[in-house]
Design a protein around this motif. Structure first.
Motif, PDB file in Angstrom:
ATOM      1  N   TYR A 249       0.820  -1.221   0.000  1.00 15.77           N
ATOM      2  CA  TYR A 249       0.000   0.000   0.000  1.00 15.77           C
ATOM      3  C   TYR A 249       0.853   1.271   0.000  1.00 15.77           C
ATOM      4  N   ASN A 250       2.047   1.198   0.549  1.00 13.66           N
ATOM      5  CA  ASN A 250       2.955   2.345   0.427  1.00 13.66           C
ATOM      6  C   ASN A 250       3.372   2.550  -1.017  1.00 13.66           C
TER       7      ASN A 250
ATOM      8  N   GLN B 275       0.543   4.291  -2.648  1.00 12.21           N
ATOM      9  CA  GLN B 275       0.467   5.710  -2.257  1.00 12.21           C
ATOM     10  C   GLN B 275       1.557   6.530  -2.951  1.00 12.21           C
TER      11      GLN B 275
ATOM     12  N   GLN C 297       1.749   6.435   7.134  1.00 14.60           N
ATOM     13  CA  GLN C 297       1.379   6.298   5.736  1.00 14.60           C
ATOM     14  C   GLN C 297       0.219   5.301   5.577  1.00 14.60           C
ATOM     15  N   LEU C 298      -0.287   5.220   4.308  1.00 13.53           N
ATOM     16  CA  LEU C 298      -1.383   4.305   4.006  1.00 13.53           C
ATOM     17  C   LEU C 298      -0.972   2.852   4.297  1.00 13.53           C
TER      18      LEU C 298
END
Length: 583
Positions: free
Chosen positions: A56-57, A60, A301-302
């Motif tokens: 997911y980073n 993002q 972060q996400l």
């Protein structure tokens, strides 16, 4: 807690013998393999959790190279996960069938040992429907024990693995309220713990009645099924008496218990499902609510948020094991109770048989069967039969008569060693062979050959020998049907069944043959012909008959009678008559 400890102790007592039995190494090896695979699956879950952060980073940050790498990495992890789950299921099922086979053989051995199955009925033991306990409850016990045991192991190991991760993530994404960081070490762990404790307490409060309801449901289902079988087994008598409306009423009444209890289970399950479903759905969004303030404050972060949600759900699922498995636990607990009741009933029957009562001893020398100071009683303790100094002499034909209900059949049961109620002794010559032929003989379903030679193996006698005795007892048509399969107690008339019983006696040629009205359904000429046949073919066999026809006296040398004495009956000699010439 006391109930939980008792259930666990009982389950341990039922389960452990298999892993110490002759199949222990295979059982232990399969169990170890299943456990190792489960631990490996938890390790993969940790890797999947870390993958959430990186994947997911990458999304993002719009990093295509890292995104592609993470997709490939996920496929590798997924392939390993699939392989582990496939082989875990296969090995688990292999262990289940081996364990269940061992338990089934053990319970069958205990139930059918030394007439335990009969004496459990006499004593009115609470172990109802032993067929269900052996056939269904053993399957459910093995299946549920493995499922709950592996599930609990998964919960403990997952909790230990993810608590550390979640504690660290609590520091990376601190609790953020009203624009300020609130320093609560491991707040995500505490949040998962509080959430699970509240859910567990409410689940137990709502679902605890399911244990007793499931226990009763199994009993009602078994009772209904048993009575359906009884209708099938006695179809002729019911049809002759036009008893279908009465049977339908009884069966409907018993099914009413099934339906009524099931409705209670439905009602309780509806409440439990409503709560657990709500609890599960809320658990999906709950970690995002906790971490969202830190995310929007750009503290994390996400990828960190997704990893936190994944770790939180893993910890919460582990702590909520009791909630998700509650229905299975309730069913498992009732199965444990039923198997425990069955084991205790078998042990109680064996202990009762070993207690002081009718002693069946081996006589040091041959010469006959001696009844000394024998007093038989009903299970309630009421006196039934007394016999003192009465001896059944070898090579003698004895006829026993008496009023109905005097206990003539019970005397035979005591001599056979299956009636323990009373006192005194019955001395049997060493290595003597006895055969009891009741009025309605038993024939197993299967080949006619096997039904006739029962309880010996089907090949114990040659087909020529079996066919010969069938012709001798007046059943020549069956002599050509030895390979035919059938339910012989249903397809043959009672007279034909009694002829087959005499054929069985001729084949086995016991030293002592007890005929409990074993020819009562035949006409007098046919009965006389069979007694002459026994006299000719079994000249060395001691025969004791129970009968009411005066014509039987001509085939016996000794006449005994059960006469009323006080509250019971006494066995005494009455007269002697010469035995007729064979022919």
């Amino acid at each position: 807690m006391t109930t939980i400890r008792t259930t666990l102790a009982t389950a341990w007592r039922i389960a452990v013998p298999y892993f110490n039995a002759e199949d222990r190494w295979m059982g232990r090896g399969l169990l170890a393999a299943v456990v190792v695979i489960e631990l490996a699956a938890v390790g993969l879950a940790v890797l999947f959790n870390r993958w959430n952060n990186d994947f997911y980073n990458a999304l993002q940050e719009r990093n295509y190279d890292v995104f592609t790498y993470q997709i490939v990495y996920f496929c590798v992890l997924a392939a390993i996960w699939i392989a582990l789950k496939v082989y875990q299921l296969y090995l688990n099922q292999w262990l289940q069938i081996r364990w269940r086979k061992w338990m089934t053989e053990r319970y069958l051995g205990g139930w059918l040992h030394d007439a335990n199955h009969y004496q459990m009925q006499l004593t009115g033991d609470a172990a109802d429907n032993p067929d269900q306990r052996i056939a269904e409850d053993t399957q459910l016990f093995v299946e549920r024990t493995l499922a709950l045991g592996i599930g609990l192991l998964n919960a403990v190991v997952t909790l230990a693995s993810f608590v550390v991760i979640l504690w660290g993530l609590s520091n990376e994404a601190p609790l953020h309220l009203f624009g300020q960081d609130v320093p609560i070490p491991g707040y995500l762990v505490w949040g998962a713990l509080i959430y699970a404790v509240i859910g567990t307490a409410l689940t137990h409060w709502i679902g605890s009645p399911l244990v007793d309801l499931n226990f009763r449901q199994q009993r009602y289902e078994a009772d209904f099924r048993f009575n359906l079988v009884r209708v099938r087994e006695n179809a002729e008598q019911i049809a002759l008496l036009r008893g279908e409306p009465a049977e339908r009423g009884k069966l409907s009444e018993r099914f009413g218990y099934v339906a009524e209890n099931f409705m209670r289970i439905m009602s309780r399950t509806k409440r439990l499902t409503a709560f657990t479903a709500s609890y599960s759905q809320a658990s999906i969004i709950f970690p995002y609510i906790l971490v969202a303030p830190a995310f929007f404050a750009q503290k994390v972060q996400l990828g960190g948020m997704m990893q936190t949600a994944s770790a939180f759900n893993s910890v919460q699922d582990s702590l909520s094991f009791f909630i998700t498995a509650y229905r299975t636990l309730a069913e498992w607990q009732s199965v444990v109770q039923r198997l425990d009741g069955f084991e205790r009933a078998v042990e109680s029957s064996a202990a009762f048989r070993a207690a002081p009562g009718v002693a069946r001893v081996v006589a040091p020398t041959p010469g006959g069967i001696a009844l000394d100071d024998l007093n038989l009683t009903l299970p309630s303790g009421s006196p039934l039969i007394s016999a003192d100094g009465f001896k059944i002499h070898d090579n003698e034909r004895t006829l026993i008569a008496g009023p109905s209900g005097a206990g003539k059949s019970t005397l035979f049961r005591a001599i056979a060693g299956i009636w323990p109620f009373g006192s005194g002794s019955i001395a049997i010559p060493a290595d003597a062979t006895l055969m009891m032929l009741p009025q309605r003989p038993y024939f197993p379903v299967g080949e006619l050959r096997a039904a006739i030679v029962y309880p010996a193996e089907a090949n114990a006698f040659s087909d020529e020998k079996v066919a010969e005795v069938l012709r001798e007892v007046g059943l020549p048509a069956l002599a050509e049907q030895l390979d035919r399969h059938g339910h012989w107690n249903r397809t043959l008339s009672l007279g034909e069944q009694q002829r087959l019983g005499i054929a069985r006696a001729l084949l086995h040629a016991p030293q002592y043959l007890f005929l409990d009205e074993a020819t009562a359904s035949l006409d007098e000429p046919s009965e006389a012909a069979l007694y002459r046949l026994l006299d000719r073919k079994l000249s060395g066999t001691t025969i004791v008959s129970i009968g009411h026809r005066s014509t039987l006296e001509a085939f016996h040398q000794r006449d005994a009678v059960l006469s009323r004495t006080g509250d019971g009956f006494a066995l005494q000699d009455r007269l002697s008559v010469p035995v007729p010439e064979a022919g």
